[in-house]
Design an enzyme around this catalytic site. Structure first.
Site, PDB file in Angstrom:
ATOM      1  N   ARG A 194     -12.087  -6.957   1.245  1.00  0.00           N
ATOM      2  CA  ARG A 194     -11.086  -7.043   0.002  1.00  0.00           C
ATOM      3  C   ARG A 194     -11.873  -8.171  -0.781  1.00  0.00           C
ATOM      4  O   ARG A 194     -11.150  -8.559  -1.913  1.00  0.00           O
ATOM      5  CB  ARG A 194      -9.903  -7.577   0.591  1.00  0.00           C
ATOM      6  CG  ARG A 194      -8.884  -6.384   0.801  1.00  0.00           C
ATOM      7  CD  ARG A 194      -7.678  -6.986   1.616  1.00  0.00           C
ATOM      8  NE  ARG A 194      -6.398  -6.330   1.258  1.00  0.00           N
ATOM      9  CZ  ARG A 194      -6.008  -5.176   2.063  1.00  0.00           C
ATOM     10  NH1 ARG A 194      -6.427  -4.738   3.111  1.00  0.00           N
ATOM     11  NH2 ARG A 194      -4.607  -4.981   1.677  1.00  0.00           N
TER      12      ARG A 194
ATOM     13  N   ARG B  96       8.478   3.686   0.757  1.00  0.00           N
ATOM     14  CA  ARG B  96       7.573   4.189   1.963  1.00  0.00           C
ATOM     15  C   ARG B  96       8.382   3.759   3.207  1.00  0.00           C
ATOM     16  O   ARG B  96       8.941   2.653   3.380  1.00  0.00           O
ATOM     17  CB  ARG B  96       6.283   3.317   1.915  1.00  0.00           C
ATOM     18  CG  ARG B  96       5.476   3.447   3.245  1.00  0.00           C
ATOM     19  CD  ARG B  96       4.003   3.302   2.749  1.00  0.00           C
ATOM     20  NE  ARG B  96       3.650   1.716   2.864  1.00  0.00           N
ATOM     21  CZ  ARG B  96       2.447   1.387   2.719  1.00  0.00           C
ATOM     22  NH1 ARG B  96       1.229   2.174   2.620  1.00  0.00           N
ATOM     23  NH2 ARG B  96       2.222   0.018   2.610  1.00  0.00           N
TER      24      ARG B  96
ATOM     25  N   ARG C  87       1.015  -8.545  -3.733  1.00  0.00           N
ATOM     26  CA  ARG C  87      -0.312  -7.790  -3.001  1.00  0.00           C
ATOM     27  C   ARG C  87      -1.049  -7.327  -4.254  1.00  0.00           C
ATOM     28  O   ARG C  87      -2.227  -7.227  -4.270  1.00  0.00           O
ATOM     29  CB  ARG C  87       0.056  -6.832  -2.218  1.00  0.00           C
ATOM     30  CG  ARG C  87       0.824  -7.510  -1.041  1.00  0.00           C
ATOM     31  CD  ARG C  87       1.465  -6.422  -0.083  1.00  0.00           C
ATOM     32  NE  ARG C  87       1.069  -5.496   0.475  1.00  0.00           N
ATOM     33  CZ  ARG C  87       1.303  -4.140   0.740  1.00  0.00           C
ATOM     34  NH1 ARG C  87       2.741  -3.976   0.758  1.00  0.00           N
ATOM     35  NH2 ARG C  87       0.634  -3.282   1.300  1.00  0.00           N
TER      36      ARG C  87
END
Ligand code: AMP
Length: 215
Positions: free
Chosen positions: A89, A129, A173
């Site tokens: 990342r 989700r 995020r």
């Protein structure tokens, strides 16, 4: 042999598509997010440390995550190929991965697949989700609801929302993704192994595109 890196923002569908790839290509998936969440659930000291970063939408420090991935990649089941989902990342993670793969595993990364979805879609996907607490089956309250309402339609387990799937944390995020992780595309561009896939179609269409790249 497939040793693949799956790039893309949180909620792009990397987990869903990894499940398809595993079935067809017999590789293992290494999801750093799943490994960290398992440690959080076990309540280990390490898990508690990681949870602080995760709940704030921040990245866990590079040295910690690099150590975890190195241990995992040395396991025997990675010898037939792997998908890295959620790692690297950052650029330091990518540099560390290069040397792990070359020097410790004596192999190479074969594909870098970047699954791309705009931020607006990600927000809609992630706020809805839900995951079965028991069997881990994934649902979406609007796009893929459980046939049994608020319990899993396969095992009856409770459907839960990830702590970091709250709107405010998702935005953080996404910022981290744009500031750090999206730079990895440039890093891998020169390798000639980078493939960009539109992640906004149906899951089947997206998988067909990925399958073509890997075949
Ligand atoms: P994910 O399930 O991949 O969205 O990961 C959930 C959270 O775990 C991230 O928001 C980070 O806090 C942490 N995490 C997962 N993978 C990494 C990584 N490669 N480097 C740093 N933090 C990570």
């Amino acid at each position: 042999m497939i040793n693949m890196i799956f790039l893309g923002p949180p909620g792009a569908g990397k987990g869903t598509q990894s499940a398809n790839i595993i079935k067809d290509f017999g590789v293992v998936q290494i999801s750093t997010g799943d490994i960290l969440r398992a440690a959080v659930n076990e309540g280990t000291e390490f898990g508690l440390m990681a949870k602080k970063y995760m709940d704030e939408g921040k990245l866990v420090p590079d040295d910690v995550i690099i150590g975890i991935v190195k241990d995992r990649l040395m396991a025997d089941d990675c010898k037939n190929g792997f998908i890295l989902d959620g790692f690297p990342r950052t650029i330091p993670q990518a540099v560390a991965l290069d040397s792990m793969v070359k020097e410790s595993l004596k192999t190479e990364i074969t594909h870098i697949v970047s699954l791309e979805v705009p931020d607006e879609d990600i927000l809609k996907r992630l706020t809805g989700r839900r995951t079965c607490e028991n069997c881990k089956k994934g649902f979406h309250i609007e796009y893929a609801p459980s046939k049994k309402g608020d319990v899993c339609d396969e095992c009856g387990g409770k459907l839960v929302q990830r702590d970091d799937d709250k709107e405010e944390t998702i935005k953080k995020r996404l910022n981290v993704y744009h500031e750090q992780t999206s730079k990895l595309k440039d890093y891998y561009e020169k390798s000639g192994k980078l493939f960009v896939v539109d992640g906004t179609g149906t899951p089947d269409d997206i998988y067909n595109n990925i399958k073509e790249i890997l075949s």
